[in-house]
Design a protein around this motif. Structure first.
Motif, PDB file in Angstrom:
ATOM      1  N   GLU A 289      77.304  76.217  58.121  1.00 27.63           N
ATOM      2  CA  GLU A 289      78.244  75.173  57.983  1.00 27.63           C
ATOM      3  C   GLU A 289      79.741  75.276  57.883  1.00 27.63           C
ATOM      4  N   SER A 290      79.722  76.611  57.154  1.00 25.40           N
ATOM      5  CA  SER A 290      81.058  77.123  56.908  1.00 25.40           C
ATOM      6  C   SER A 290      81.606  77.511  58.258  1.00 25.40           C
ATOM      7  N   PHE A 291      81.071  78.037  59.311  1.00 26.55           N
ATOM      8  CA  PHE A 291      81.479  78.315  60.633  1.00 26.55           C
ATOM      9  C   PHE A 291      82.085  77.310  61.402  1.00 26.55           C
ATOM     10  N   ILE A 292      81.006  75.996  61.293  1.00 32.17           N
ATOM     11  CA  ILE A 292      81.319  74.760  61.866  1.00 32.17           C
ATOM     12  C   ILE A 292      82.795  74.266  61.304  1.00 32.17           C
ATOM     13  N   LYS A 293      82.711  74.096  60.085  1.00 34.45           N
ATOM     14  CA  LYS A 293      84.013  73.435  59.461  1.00 34.45           C
ATOM     15  C   LYS A 293      85.384  74.347  59.647  1.00 34.45           C
TER      16      LYS A 293
END
Length: 374
Positions: A181-185
């Motif tokens: 999720e961190s990568f996407i955000k």
């Protein structure tokens, strides 16, 4: 057979797009076009609002963690709202009054949104940071958040949630999910705004805060959408880190994600609050959050049709491959469920089960939203 194959592959393509294609597309777009944030080293005044309901066991450690933050003391106020708490939460908070911690407590429990609205109305400072009681901040977290407000286009900033390893059987899987999720955000923020914010660490300009309607399930997501709809950017700051322990089991995590799904269905049926004026942010919101709600339908249809196709004499190698891949995934998920109950750890199986259970949580989420139970 051609129709079965086409629909099956279409369903699998949608699943592939959400989990793999969309993150890769974001990374590609972020390589060729970005909107940098004009960060600042200034330290604006901050009101840290901690929402706590019956958190007597951990509220002391949370307040101590907050008092240890690396931020000018005169520019940081700490407010704890414990509306409706029936344990010792409010009493514990009162013991920190001599250190400047403000306690806001009423016997009535009207939900987090009402409590946050009341606290923001009493907050004295320029930036409001909303936190959960079980989220512990690294010392520089507030500094990392507020530096993004040097850009006048930034209305809100969300920090990075991490999972501390524990004895929980889903600790590793949950940690992997939040890294994903961190990568996407991060990619979304490079392009415009992130569709994913966390209530554990959400900073907003107080002048831009809009009271959260009482019926809203996801207060943090509503605030982010409201800011974007008014033309402001909502940024993900990976350097602003908080941590919490993993859910005790997949069932506990399933309940959390069911609530999130119910909240997203609420937004799905209220398109007026979508950021229509920001095409990139709208695209991110549809791809990252709303598409997730219908993924179980595509999973069920793909497996059902490919199973039917396998029973036909003219089945093709492609449909066979699709069927085997699906069976392998669900087999891994079942193994992950079994090993969790046995207290064992098998990383790949645990991740498959985490993805499957999390995805299918949107179905009971819809029920809870429509029934009003959430």
């Amino acid at each position: 057979m051609e129709i079965l194959l086409f629909i099956t592959l279409l369903c699998l393509l949608v699943l592939f797009y959400h989990f793999v294609g969309y993150p890769l597309l974001l990374a590609l777009l972020a390589k060729v076009w970005q909107r940098p944030v004009a960060q600042s080293t200034a330290t604006p005044s901050v009101s840290l609002i901690i929402a706590a309901y019956n958190e007597g066991e951990i509220i002391r450690s949370k307040i101590e963690n907050s008092l240890e933050l690396d931020y000018p003391p005169g520019l940081l106020e700490i407010i704890v709202i414990s509306d409706g708490s029936t344990d010792e939460t409010a009493a514990v908070v009162e013991t920190f009054a001599g250190q400047g911690v403000k306690s806001m407590h009423t016997p009535a429990r009207n939900g987090k949104s009402a409590a946050v609205n009341r606290a923001v109305a009493q907050a004295q400072h320029e930036i409001v940071v909303v936190s959960d009681a079980n989220a512990y901040y690294l010392p520089d977290a507030i500094r990392q958040l507020v530096r993004n407000f040097g850009d006048p286009e930034v209305g809100g900033v969300s920090g990075r949630k991490t999972i501390r390893k524990s004895g929980s059987p889903i600790s590793e899987s949950e940690g992997t999910y939040w890294k994903y999720e961190s990568f996407i955000k991060k990619q979304e923020s490079l392009l415009d705004s992130t569709a994913g914010v966390v209530g554990e660490m959400m900073a907003v300009r107080r002048s831009l805060f809009h009271p959260i309607p009482a019926a809203i399930i996801l207060d943090d997501a509503y605030t982010a959408l409201n800011l974007m709809r008014r033309g402001y950017r909502v940024i993900y700051e990976p350097a602003a880190v908080c941590w919490e322990t993993s859910a005790a089991s997949s069932r506990d995590e399933f309940i959390r994600r069911r609530r999130n799904s119910a909240g997203r269905y609420q937004f799905l049926f209220e398109p007026a609050i979508w950021p229509w004026n920001k095409p990139i942010a709208l695209f991110a919101y549809l791809s990252h959050k709303l598409l997730r709600l219908v993924l179980p339908i595509f999973m069920i249809v793909a497996l059902g049709l490919s199973t039917v196709a396998m029973l036909l004499p003219q089945r093709t190698p492609l449909i066979t491959l699709a069927f085997v891949l699906q069976l392998s995934f669900y087999g891994l998920a079942a193994l992950g469920l079994g090993t969790e109950h046995l207290g064992k750890r098998f990383k790949l199986a645990a991740i498959a089960y985490y993805i499957a259970s999390g995805t299918f949580s949107s179905l009971p989420g819809l029920f809870y939203y429509l029934s009003g139970k959430q």
